[in-house]
Design a protein around this motif. Structure first.
Motif, PDB file in Angstrom:
ATOM      1  N   SER A 391      -1.947  67.687  34.352  1.00 45.61           N
ATOM      2  CA  SER A 391      -0.605  67.611  34.919  1.00 45.61           C
ATOM      3  C   SER A 391      -0.710  67.147  36.366  1.00 45.61           C
ATOM      4  O   SER A 391      -0.952  67.950  37.278  1.00 45.61           O
ATOM      5  CB  SER A 391       0.087  68.982  34.846  1.00 45.61           C
ATOM      6  OG  SER A 391       1.371  68.924  35.434  1.00 45.61           O
ATOM      7  N   GLU A 392      -0.530  65.846  36.579  1.00 44.78           N
ATOM      8  CA  GLU A 392      -0.739  65.273  37.909  1.00 44.78           C
ATOM      9  C   GLU A 392       0.279  65.784  38.924  1.00 44.78           C
ATOM     10  O   GLU A 392       0.010  65.782  40.127  1.00 44.78           O
ATOM     11  CB  GLU A 392      -0.701  63.748  37.827  1.00 44.78           C
ATOM     12  CG  GLU A 392      -1.882  63.170  37.041  1.00 44.78           C
ATOM     13  CD  GLU A 392      -1.861  61.658  36.984  1.00 44.78           C
ATOM     14  OE1 GLU A 392      -0.807  61.066  37.297  1.00 44.78           O
ATOM     15  OE2 GLU A 392      -2.898  61.056  36.629  1.00 44.78           O
ATOM     16  N   ASN A 393       1.438  66.201  38.446  1.00 48.44           N
ATOM     17  CA  ASN A 393       2.449  66.725  39.380  1.00 48.44           C
ATOM     18  C   ASN A 393       2.047  68.076  39.969  1.00 48.44           C
ATOM     19  O   ASN A 393       2.686  68.560  40.907  1.00 48.44           O
ATOM     20  CB  ASN A 393       3.801  66.859  38.681  1.00 48.44           C
ATOM     21  CG  ASN A 393       4.441  65.501  38.422  1.00 48.44           C
ATOM     22  OD1 ASN A 393       4.358  64.611  39.257  1.00 48.44           O
ATOM     23  ND2 ASN A 393       5.065  65.339  37.271  1.00 48.44           N
ATOM     24  N   ASN A 394       1.034  68.707  39.379  1.00 48.14           N
ATOM     25  CA  ASN A 394       0.607  70.019  39.860  1.00 48.14           C
ATOM     26  C   ASN A 394      -0.663  69.944  40.698  1.00 48.14           C
ATOM     27  O   ASN A 394      -1.374  70.940  40.850  1.00 48.14           O
ATOM     28  CB  ASN A 394       0.363  70.955  38.666  1.00 48.14           C
ATOM     29  CG  ASN A 394       1.666  71.382  38.028  1.00 48.14           C
ATOM     30  OD1 ASN A 394       2.672  71.551  38.709  1.00 48.14           O
ATOM     31  ND2 ASN A 394       1.655  71.535  36.716  1.00 48.14           N
ATOM     32  N   THR A 414       1.699  59.957  42.294  1.00 42.20           N
ATOM     33  CA  THR A 414       1.148  59.946  40.937  1.00 42.20           C
ATOM     34  C   THR A 414       1.161  58.548  40.333  1.00 42.20           C
ATOM     35  O   THR A 414       0.434  58.294  39.363  1.00 42.20           O
ATOM     36  CB  THR A 414       1.944  60.895  40.032  1.00 42.20           C
ATOM     37  OG1 THR A 414       3.336  60.515  40.039  1.00 42.20           O
ATOM     38  CG2 THR A 414       1.821  62.336  40.505  1.00 42.20           C
TER      39      THR A 414
END
Length: 550
Positions: A391-394, A414
């Motif tokens: 999960s790149e947003n995290n 991202t």
């Protein structure tokens, strides 16, 4: 008795010449003409426009003085006149050009003769005589280029009969041979701006002269044209750890040539090819090396040159951005005050991630160090590999001081897979992904729609469903909230929760009860979000539909 007609002239002595002997008779005399003869040269000094012409007294001999003078043809320059009884030419010329005229002289017996004259009137000189040589050094490479500027007849070549000049280069000494340029022709009064090139033999040239037809001037401009000369004047800078190659070049000499360093040292890591003059290698030290190179030809002609090479690190004063190095770009936001070398090394092992975070696959730690002196802060940007994280947003960028991890994240892109952060110091950095589970929740299990009366003083049950990959019983009930409402506490201060298999899949689920009156919902809301974390700090999130009633 011998008689001889003689031309008017002074005769200082008489000689008797025999076949094989001679004798001088001290008998000097003058023969004068029976008519007046003008003996002033026909080419009169060049004048300058709008400047007083120096009084010029025409001279005559013979006949019976006094004389009278008359311009009988042509014209003097406008603004000038001839004195009828004095023979003086004077005045201030106001027109440029070359003026031809004839003057007649008459004696007391009215005997007369005539002579033709010419006066050139030049423009006023702006800069005087200007001599410029290129190259300008004392030791030069042939050919030599010389620029001559000035007014011909005023600033140089001032004999009125001069109509050309050449540049003469005297070799060795005042009695040595000469080398001269081609002749340049000009009229008296002409403005000159000549550029003349000349190939010169190897030799010392102690001075230069301007030779005109009837006049000359010496220029104190000594220089040397050597047999061989090193033409390289400077060498490019090198960078620590980067391949370096520079060729020291020469002109002249007879091959083969032998190159050497005669004093000083090359930068560490570099070598000098004695046959080609190439300096090459990989610098290993930040330094400024000063040295002298020499080239010698087969005839033992030698040339030397003092040179230097500056070896830089990759972190320069005035150039704050370094990289990318192993996917890392470093920007010294506060500036670099002393250059140095910045390095980045990567490893798959390092200090464990902070609680609730994990490494990507593959795991990467970045160790950054620098020998440069800088002013904080520094921006560190790392480019991660596509697919490295779930999960790149995290993602967060963390910096360790060797003991504690600190979140330094300032931006996350991202789309480009770049994360940046600000720090005041260097050591280890890593990108960590927040551990997170998206769980299935069921608000008011067994009912639909999930109606919630905000005016109720009771609780709302919420089931957190286990799966084969997620054990809901590991959730810390005290960490759970639904629409910002916490889990209701019992009288003894413990959370209201229980375990039950709500969907008969053989896995225990967690049921928590949240305070209805604490729910941050309105009648417009149709979805309620849950958040909490497990005992290992993995974040748990989920959502379910709701119908809010007054």
């Amino acid at each position: 008795m011998i008689q001889k007609d003689l031309d008017p002239a002074p005769y200082p002595y008489v000689a008797i010449w025999c076949n094989a002997s001679a004798m001088i008779i001290n008998d000097g005399f003058n023969v004068v003409s029976s008519i007046p003869i003008i003996n002033t040269d026909s080419y009169l000094p060049t004048g300058t426009v709008s400047q007083m012409y120096p009084d010029l007294n025409l001279q005559a001999a013979g006949g019976i003085a006094p004389y009278s003078w008359t311009v009988v043809s042509g014209n003097l320059p406008t603004g000038m006149n001839l004195g009828s009884y004095t023979g003086v030419i004077s005045g201030t010329p106001i027109d440029l050009g070359t003026f031809n005229f004839s003057v007649q002289v008459t004696d007391t017996n009215l005997a007369s003769s005539m002579k033709n004259f010419v006066i050139a009137v030049a423009p006023q000189s702006v800069s005087g005589f200007v001599y410029t040589r290129t190259p300008t050094e004392n030791v030069i490479i042939s050919p030599v280029t010389t620029r001559i500027q000035g007014v011909f007849g005023i600033d140089f070549c001032t004999n009125p009969r001069d109509n050309s000049y050449k540049i003469v280069y005297r070799k060795f000494d005042s009695g040595g041979p000469i080398d001269a340029t081609e002749i340049a022709y000009h009229a008296q009064g002409e403005v000159v701006d000549d550029t003349i090139q000349k190939d010169l033999d190897p030799a010392p040239y102690p001075y230069v002269a301007i030779w005109c037809n009837f006049s000359a001037m010496v220029i104190n401009d000594g220089f040397t044209v050597p047999a061989i000369i090193i033409t390289t004047t400077s060498l490019g800078d090198g960078f620590l750890g980067a391949q370096y190659s520079q060729l020291v070049q020469e002109i002249g000499g007879t091959t083969p040539l032998i190159w050497s360093v005669t004093s000083g040292l090359l930068p560490a890591g570099l070598v000098f090819d004695s046959s080609t003059g190439e300096i090459s290698g990989i610098p290993t030290t930040i330094e400024t090396a000063n040295f002298t190179v020499q080239v010698k030809d087969v005839n033992n002609n030698v040339a030397t040159k003092d040179l230097s090479i500056m070896v830089h690190g990759n972190t320069l004063v005035g150039s704050p951005v370094v990289g990318p190095l192993s996917g890392v770009t470093i920007t010294f936001v506060g500036g670099v005050t002393q250059e140095g070398q910045t390095t980045v090394t990567t490893s798959g092992t390092g200090q464990p991630p902070p609680t609730g975070f994990k490494l990507g696959t593959p795991p990467v730690y970045y160790s950054i160090s620098t020998t440069a002196t800088f002013t904080a802060p520094v921006e560190v940007c790392i480019n991660w590999i596509e697919g490295q994280f779930n999960s790149e947003n995290n993602l967060k960028l963390w910096h360790s001081d060797g003991v504690v991890w600190t979140n330094v994240t300032t931006s996350l892109d991202t789309a480009s897979n770049i994360i940046c952060g600000l720090t005041n110091s260097f050591s280890d950095f890593a990108i960590f992904e927040k551990k997170q589970v998206v769980a299935t929740i069921d608000i008011k299990p067994g009912t639909f729609p999930n109606t919630i009366n905000l005016g109720s003083n009771g609780t709302v049950p919420v089931a957190i469903i286990s799966t084969s990959e997620f054990d809901a019983t590991t959730v810390d009930p005290l960490s759970v909230s639904l629409a910002s409402a916490p889990v209701k506490l019992k009288g003894n201060g413990t959370a209201m929760y229980s375990f039950q298999d709500m969907n008969s899949d053989g896995l225990l689920d967690m049921i928590v009860h949240v305070s209805t009156e604490a729910l941050q919902l309105s009648e417009a809301d149709t979805l309620a979000n849950l958040i909490g974390h497990t005992s290992d700090a993995t974040e748990v999130i989920g959502s379910d539909t709701v119908r809010v009633v007054p």
